[in-house]
Design an enzyme around this catalytic site. Structure first.
Site, mmCIF file in Angstrom:
data_model
loop_
_atom_site.group_PDB
_atom_site.id
_atom_site.type_symbol
_atom_site.label_atom_id
_atom_site.label_comp_id
_atom_site.label_asym_id
_atom_site.label_seq_id
_atom_site.Cartn_x
_atom_site.Cartn_y
_atom_site.Cartn_z
ATOM 1 N N VAL A 66 0.373 -2.381 -8.063
ATOM 2 C CA VAL A 66 1.132 -1.365 -7.334
ATOM 3 C C VAL A 66 1.460 -0.123 -8.162
ATOM 4 C CG1 VAL A 66 3.446 -2.220 -7.899
ATOM 5 C CG2 VAL A 66 3.039 -1.113 -5.676
ATOM 6 N N TYR A 67 1.411 -0.213 -9.478
ATOM 7 C CA TYR A 67 1.795 0.926 -10.311
ATOM 8 C C TYR A 67 0.868 2.114 -10.048
ATOM 9 C CZ TYR A 67 4.575 -2.431 -13.059
ATOM 10 O OH TYR A 67 5.471 -3.384 -13.475
ATOM 11 N N SER A 68 1.470 3.208 -9.618
ATOM 12 C CA SER A 68 0.724 4.422 -9.286
ATOM 13 C C SER A 68 -0.469 4.120 -8.389
ATOM 14 C CB SER A 68 0.272 5.146 -10.562
ATOM 15 O OG SER A 68 1.392 5.646 -11.265
#
Length: 322
Positions: free
Chosen positions: A59-61
């Site tokens: 999910v990060y960036s």
């Protein structure tokens, strides 16, 4: 750099883990993320210092953190010598199966993460939170199958209630499924609620702790009233700490001044002193962030310093779980 076994496994990891949430294409949720060219020096600095443990999440960036992490590690490091961790749970696409920990989500998620990382496997595949809408048995068996398929070497979990983690470990044991070897939990001088249940459970079960936000989103590294772009835009971070925590921040500054070291080194040395903690996850967007983290490994606080750092802590509600 010092190394330790991760949980009760034979896997050697550096006492510092580089958290890669700071690297990715900036968006509304991560406006402070660094693109690939600006992230490169931190991977090189980490590897040169002997750090072999790297943590990211799908999910990060919106997946670009995994892409950048894989891009630089594949070019700079021997894959057999580094430990790469990622996570699954949060929404990655629209639609009824675009999030969560169902068998379908996990099987889709691990393949997507491996494509973004451009790797054949990850060393540690973690559930980012507890999924209240999927039977835990389904999740655990799917994770076991990911390990048996060779797509992950080990599995881990992140912030949840201790009873949930205990239940999961029990089900893994009775069914002969691959066991969680790590707990990535919220733990620092400003948030010590994990000391009540989760960390004792980890100690008893032989699970290693790899805390997130060991520096309290940077709160422990500067004066309480000093602001940063990250502080102003991090909506999650704004909910984690409170005004009375300034007394602990001031004590960290006092110890740091007496020792002649940075505040970050003192705050991180306190986390590292807990025997359940294997490798705190450190975010770095400036060169001194990693330098301080590396130096903290060799900083040993005495009993009086630890007592002074802990004496003003006030119990609070759980923060960081879903």
């Amino acid at each position: 750099m010092e190394y330790t076994k991760l949980g009760m496994t034979g896997l050697d990891v550096s006492r510092i883990c580089l958290g890669c949430m700071s690297y990715g294409e900036a968006n509304d949720r991560w406006p402070w993320a660094l693109p690939a060219d600006r992230a490169e020096p931190f991977f090189r600095q980490a590897l040169d210092a002997g750090i072999n443990f790297f943590d990211t999440a799908d999910v990060y960036s919106a997946g670009t953190s995994e892409e950048i992490t894989g891009h630089w590690l594949n070019r700079m490091a021997d894959r057999d010598e580094i430990v790469v961790a990622t996570k699954i749970f949060n929404r990655m696409r629209q639609g009824p199966n675009g999030a969560g920990l169902s068998r379908k989500a996990i099987m889709t998620g691990i393949d997507a993460s491996l494509r973004r990382l451009d790797m054949d496997y990850v060393d540690l595949y973690q559930i980012h939170r507890w999924d209240y809408e999927t039977p835990i048995e389904e999740t655990l068996e799917a994770l076991h199958d990911v390990v048996k398929a060779g797509k992950a070497r080990y599995i881990g979990a992140s912030s949840m209630w201790a009873w949930q983690f205990s239940k999961a470990l029990h089900l893994q044991d009775v069914n002969g499924w691959s066991r969680f070897i790590t707990m990535q939990d919220h733990y620092n001088l400003l948030y010590r609620e994990e000391e009540r249940e989760m960390l004792p459970l980890c100690a008893d079960e032989g699970v290693g702790s790899i805390p997130w936000s060991p520096l309290a989103r940077g709160r422990l590294t500067r004066d309480w009233d000093e602001s940063t772009n990250r502080l102003e835009t991090d909506e999650v971070g704004k909910k984690l700490y409170r005004e009375t925590d300034r007394h602990i921040v001031e004590k960290v500054a006092e110890v740091a001044e007496k020792r002649g070291v940075s505040r970050a080194q003192v705050a991180l040395a306190w986390v590292l002193a807990n025997p359940v903690v294997d490798s705190p996850i450190i975010g770095a967007t400036k060169e001194h962030h990693l330098a301080d983290a590396i130096a903290a490994v060799d900083l040993h606080l005495d009993d009086d310093e630890i007592a002074g750092l802990e004496e003003r802590y006030e119990p609070r509600g759980v923060a960081g779980h879903r």
